[in-house]
Motif scaffolding. Structure first.
Motif, mmCIF file in Angstrom:
data_model
loop_
_atom_site.group_PDB
_atom_site.id
_atom_site.type_symbol
_atom_site.label_atom_id
_atom_site.label_comp_id
_atom_site.label_asym_id
_atom_site.label_seq_id
_atom_site.Cartn_x
_atom_site.Cartn_y
_atom_site.Cartn_z
ATOM 1 N N MET A 318 0.873 -1.179 0.000
ATOM 2 C CA MET A 318 0.000 0.000 0.000
ATOM 3 C C MET A 318 0.908 1.227 0.000
ATOM 4 O O MET A 318 1.892 1.259 0.752
ATOM 5 C CB MET A 318 -0.882 0.023 1.243
ATOM 6 C CG MET A 318 -1.865 -1.119 1.356
ATOM 7 S SD MET A 318 -3.186 -1.069 0.135
ATOM 8 C CE MET A 318 -4.101 0.385 0.652
ATOM 9 N N ILE A 319 0.594 2.220 -0.819
ATOM 10 C CA ILE A 319 1.409 3.437 -0.830
ATOM 11 C C ILE A 319 0.515 4.671 -0.698
ATOM 12 O O ILE A 319 -0.662 4.641 -1.045
ATOM 13 C CB ILE A 319 2.282 3.566 -2.103
ATOM 14 C CG1 ILE A 319 1.418 3.768 -3.352
ATOM 15 C CG2 ILE A 319 3.229 2.401 -2.241
ATOM 16 C CD1 ILE A 319 2.209 4.296 -4.547
ATOM 17 N N CYS A 320 1.106 5.728 -0.178
ATOM 18 C CA CYS A 320 0.493 7.055 -0.200
ATOM 19 C C CYS A 320 1.393 7.934 -1.069
ATOM 20 O O CYS A 320 2.597 8.036 -0.813
ATOM 21 C CB CYS A 320 0.387 7.643 1.204
ATOM 22 S SG CYS A 320 -0.282 9.334 1.207
ATOM 23 N N VAL A 353 -7.834 3.493 -2.801
ATOM 24 C CA VAL A 353 -8.832 3.444 -1.741
ATOM 25 C C VAL A 353 -9.522 4.801 -1.669
ATOM 26 O O VAL A 353 -8.859 5.835 -1.555
ATOM 27 C CB VAL A 353 -8.185 3.113 -0.374
ATOM 28 C CG1 VAL A 353 -9.242 3.155 0.733
ATOM 29 C CG2 VAL A 353 -7.520 1.739 -0.401
ATOM 30 N N ASP A 354 -10.851 4.795 -1.790
ATOM 31 C CA ASP A 354 -11.613 6.014 -1.548
ATOM 32 C C ASP A 354 -11.678 6.187 -0.033
ATOM 33 O O ASP A 354 -12.417 5.478 0.645
ATOM 34 C CB ASP A 354 -13.025 5.877 -2.137
ATOM 35 C CG ASP A 354 -13.847 7.159 -1.965
ATOM 36 O OD1 ASP A 354 -13.578 7.904 -0.994
ATOM 37 O OD2 ASP A 354 -14.752 7.403 -2.770
ATOM 38 N N LEU A 358 -13.998 4.119 2.136
ATOM 39 C CA LEU A 358 -13.154 2.926 2.283
ATOM 40 C C LEU A 358 -13.387 1.915 1.160
ATOM 41 O O LEU A 358 -12.972 0.756 1.263
ATOM 42 C CB LEU A 358 -13.355 2.241 3.648
ATOM 43 C CG LEU A 358 -13.154 3.115 4.890
ATOM 44 C CD1 LEU A 358 -13.119 2.254 6.145
ATOM 45 C CD2 LEU A 358 -11.884 3.931 4.791
ATOM 46 N N HIS A 359 -14.049 2.318 0.075
ATOM 47 C CA HIS A 359 -14.263 1.414 -1.063
ATOM 48 C C HIS A 359 -13.017 1.377 -1.945
ATOM 49 O O HIS A 359 -12.254 2.343 -2.020
ATOM 50 C CB HIS A 359 -15.460 1.885 -1.895
ATOM 51 C CG HIS A 359 -16.766 1.746 -1.168
ATOM 52 N ND1 HIS A 359 -17.870 2.504 -1.472
ATOM 53 C CD2 HIS A 359 -17.136 0.941 -0.141
ATOM 54 C CE1 HIS A 359 -18.873 2.175 -0.671
ATOM 55 N NE2 HIS A 359 -18.443 1.239 0.152
ATOM 56 N N GLY A 373 -3.284 3.688 -2.267
ATOM 57 C CA GLY A 373 -3.720 2.509 -3.010
ATOM 58 C C GLY A 373 -2.713 1.382 -2.943
ATOM 59 O O GLY A 373 -1.671 1.484 -2.293
ATOM 60 N N ARG A 374 -3.035 0.316 -3.667
ATOM 61 C CA ARG A 374 -2.227 -0.907 -3.641
ATOM 62 C C ARG A 374 -1.538 -1.096 -4.989
ATOM 63 O O ARG A 374 -2.178 -0.962 -6.038
ATOM 64 C CB ARG A 374 -3.118 -2.107 -3.337
ATOM 65 C CG ARG A 374 -2.373 -3.436 -3.270
ATOM 66 C CD ARG A 374 -3.266 -4.508 -2.683
ATOM 67 N NE ARG A 374 -2.623 -5.821 -2.682
ATOM 68 C CZ ARG A 374 -3.097 -6.878 -2.024
ATOM 69 N NH1 ARG A 374 -4.223 -6.767 -1.325
ATOM 70 N NH2 ARG A 374 -2.467 -8.037 -2.053
ATOM 71 N N ILE A 375 -0.229 -1.402 -4.928
ATOM 72 C CA ILE A 375 0.549 -1.589 -6.151
ATOM 73 C C ILE A 375 1.432 -2.832 -6.026
ATOM 74 O O ILE A 375 1.625 -3.376 -4.941
ATOM 75 C CB ILE A 375 1.447 -0.367 -6.474
ATOM 76 C CG1 ILE A 375 2.508 -0.178 -5.369
ATOM 77 C CG2 ILE A 375 0.623 0.890 -6.658
ATOM 78 C CD1 ILE A 375 3.578 0.839 -5.726
ATOM 79 N N THR A 376 1.961 -3.259 -7.168
ATOM 80 C CA THR A 376 2.993 -4.298 -7.211
ATOM 81 C C THR A 376 4.264 -3.682 -7.774
ATOM 82 O O THR A 376 4.232 -3.028 -8.820
ATOM 83 C CB THR A 376 2.559 -5.475 -8.103
ATOM 84 O OG1 THR A 376 1.310 -5.979 -7.634
ATOM 85 C CG2 THR A 376 3.578 -6.595 -8.059
#
Length: 414
Positions: A318-320, A353-354, A358-359, A373-376
């Motif tokens: 997860m990154i910001c 992520v909203d 939280l959706h 959000g989530r990344i690879t």
């Protein structure tokens, strides 16, 4: 005395800076000349009261607008404990500042305006605290003086927050306290205006909350920061490895493995500026000497032989996103993890992520400032890591733009 790091969060004008000013003022942690400067500044601004928020809002733009923009760190101590406060901004466009301030915190104070109740910003900051694995939260229901210290209003906010918090998985300890930061009710001393509230004051809770179990003392991890070779007559053959213990416990005689080389040896001694010690544990900074001569340099990691970390070039995280320049798909960046630095490429963006609902928002192409959000990622060399849930030190990283050397994102390994 032990040290508690805590952060404040909440919507704009919820009273975060005022609360910290009140904590510092009522606990006698500010000097007379600081108070005189704040009083004079309050008079010039035409404020009815001494504006304690000015103790933390130091930027000119912050004082002009009456908002917090940057993270302000303040230090104070009581006979029970030392504290480091990170006063973080409430505006949605400063989400990255809140992530930065909260990343090292043991506890978060989330302010709720008693007149407005639980709003989107309350949920957003609770989600970020949950994402960063802050296990202790104080929900401070502020401005109780503006709702006539109503127990019904307070109970409704407690119920609404508990309903939302049931969807969060990392926060294990939630304490709700009704306060008036402006008047000092229940901040340092218990208030006689809310006899229906039977819990502690905020400072009492901060002094006594237990945070000792948050470090991982099972998985032994020691990222090497520096090789110490004094080259002096007294320490002619000394070769030590300096760094901060990121997890577990090390003792003289322990068998350790050097990663990534895989060579095994034993800990000979543990040195500190005060002399040798019998054991080292997170988050102590020490120097280890080893029985065998092995080629070890910055970026290597010493671990217990029977419990190594995961080594992989494919990282789910997860990154910001911090940068005001958007992150393009397949971005090529520099990843800094513990004491190691490597090139990395973003292989896939899973979702955003909203943080209002939280959706998960899928089918997104990049990241804009403050997006989470989530990344690879694919790294040039294997990363010696644990999940962020297991170890905050070996499970976190930052991403750097190789062209500008700007820190563009903070990440938590899944």
């Amino acid at each position: 005395m032990d040290l508690l790091r805590f952060t404040t969060a909440g919507s704009v004008d919820d009273g975060k800076s005022t609360l910290i000013g009140r904590l510092l003022y009522d606990s006698k942690s500010i000097f007379e000349d600081q108070l005189e400067a704040v009083e004079e500044s309050s008079r010039r601004r035409g404020d009815e009261h001494v504006n304690l928020a000015l103790l933390t809002d130091g930027l000119k733009a912050e004082r002009e607008q009456g908002i917090t923009i940057d993270v302000a760190y303040r230090y104070f101590a009581t006979p029970k404990r030392k504290f480091i406060i990170a006063d973080t901004p409430g505006h949605i466009q400063y989400t990255r500042n809140m992530v930065t301030g909260a990343s090292t915190a043991n506890l978060a104070i989330i302010l709720v305006d008693a007149r407005k109740g639980v709003i989107e910003q309350t949920k957003r900051h609770s989600f970020i605290a949950n994402l960063l694995r802050i296990q202790h939260v104080i929900v401070a229901v502020n401005k109780m003086d503006l709702v006539d210290y109503s127990e019904e209003v307070y109970n409704q906010i407690v119920s609404d927050y508990a309903s939302f918090a049931s969807r969060l998985d990392n926060i294990i300890d939630i304490t709700t306290i009704p306060i008036s930061a402006l008047n000092g009710d229940n901040v340092v001393d218990k208030s006689d205006k809310m006899p229906w509230y039977k819990g502690p004051s905020m400072l009492y809770h901060l002094e006594h909350v237990y945070i000792g179990g948050e470090e991982n003392h099972v998985d032994a991890r020691f990222p090497v920061q520096w090789v110490i070779r004094p080259m002096s007559d007294e320490w002619h053959d000394f070769r030590g490895y300096a760094g901060r213990v990121a997890g577990g416990v090390f003792k003289p005689g322990d068998e350790v493995t050097v990663l990534p080389s895989g060579f095994k040896t034993h800990v000979k001694a543990i040195h500190t500026p005060e002399g040798e010690i019998s054991e080292a544990f997170a988050p102590q900074s020490v120097c280890l000497t080893l029985r065998d001569e092995i080629d070890i340099s910055r970026g290597d990691m010493l671990v217990k032989t029977n419990n190594p970390p995961e080594a992989s070039q494919d990282i789910e995280a997860m990154i910001c996103w911090f940068s005001n320049k958007p992150m393009p798909p397949r971005a090529k960046l520099v990843l800094r993890h513990t004491t190691r630095e490597t090139k990395a490429i973003v292989q896939e963006i899973k979702y955003h992520v909203d943080i209002n609902t939280l959706h998960k928002v899928e089918d997104v192409e990049g990241f804009n400032m403050n997006d989470i959000g989530r990344i690879t990622l694919r790294t040039a060399v294997p990363l010696l890591h644990d999940s962020y849930r297991r170890n905050r030190h070996t499970g976190s990283f930052i991403l750097i733009d190789p062209g500008t050397n700007e820190t563009v994102a903070a990440g938590m390994i899944l």
